[in-house]
Design an enzyme around this catalytic site. Sequence first.
Site, PDB file in Angstrom:
ATOM      1  N   HIS A   1       0.853  -1.191   0.000  1.00  0.00           N
ATOM      2  CA  HIS A   1       0.000   0.000   0.000  1.00  0.00           C
ATOM      3  C   HIS A   1       0.888   1.240   0.000  1.00  0.00           C
ATOM      4  CE1 HIS A   1      -3.841  -2.031   1.798  1.00  0.00           C
ATOM      5  NE2 HIS A   1      -3.256  -2.788   0.886  1.00  0.00           N
TER       6      HIS A   1
ATOM      7  N   GLU B   1       1.046   3.870   1.881  1.00  0.00           N
ATOM      8  CA  GLU B   1       1.605   4.239   3.179  1.00  0.00           C
ATOM      9  C   GLU B   1       2.779   3.341   3.541  1.00  0.00           C
ATOM     10  OE1 GLU B   1      -2.903   4.970   3.332  1.00  0.00           O
ATOM     11  OE2 GLU B   1      -1.538   3.510   2.454  1.00  0.00           O
TER      12      GLU B   1
ATOM     13  N   CYS C   1      -2.094  -0.354   7.306  1.00  0.00           N
ATOM     14  CA  CYS C   1      -1.259   0.839   7.173  1.00  0.00           C
ATOM     15  C   CYS C   1      -1.160   1.586   8.496  1.00  0.00           C
ATOM     16  CB  CYS C   1      -1.799   1.733   6.067  1.00  0.00           C
ATOM     17  SG  CYS C   1      -1.620   0.969   4.431  1.00  0.00           S
TER      18      CYS C   1
END
Length: 162
Positions: A56, A58, A89
Site C-alpha cells: 500500500h 503508506e 497501514c
Amino acid sequence: MDAPKPVAQLLARAVDLAIENVRNNGGPFGALVVTADGRVFEGVNRVTATLDPTAHAEVTAIRSACQMLGTFHLSGATLYASCEPCPMCLASALWARIDTVYFAADRTDAADAGFDDAVFYDYFEGSGSVRSLMPVERVDLGTGVSVRPFVEWNSTTTHIDY
C-alpha cells in the site's frame, strides 16, 4: 531549514501521487512520510504491480523512509495519505513510531470507488460473523515450547530492541 509545508499542501502532493500512479496502471493511493527535519519520502500503491498485497502507498512510503534513513523508527515523522489508511497501514505507522497521520479522502470515499475495506475494520473490532472469514487461534505446543524464541531473544546480547 525551511518551515514545514502546510498540511493541505502535503496532502495535495499525496493526492497528485495517487493520480500519477493511476495513470501508470497503479492503484489510486499516494502517501508521504515527512521527517521532523523536513525530509520527504514518497510512496504509491504497488499491490498489482508487484503482486504484493502489503504494498500500500503508506507502507511503501514508510519502507522508503526507513531504508533511506537507515532506521526502523520514524519518531517525529508525519504520514500524509491520499486516503484514510487501512488497519494494516495504521499498524505499520504505529510500528514505525510515526507521530501523526493526516489523510484526504476517507474510507467511505474509497468504498464508493470499489475499495471497501470495511470488513477489515469490522474484523479487528470483532464485529459479528466477520471473524469467521479468517479464524485465528492459538495452539498449545506444550510447556515452554511457544516462548522459546523469546527466551533465545532475551539471552542474546546482540539483539536490537524495537
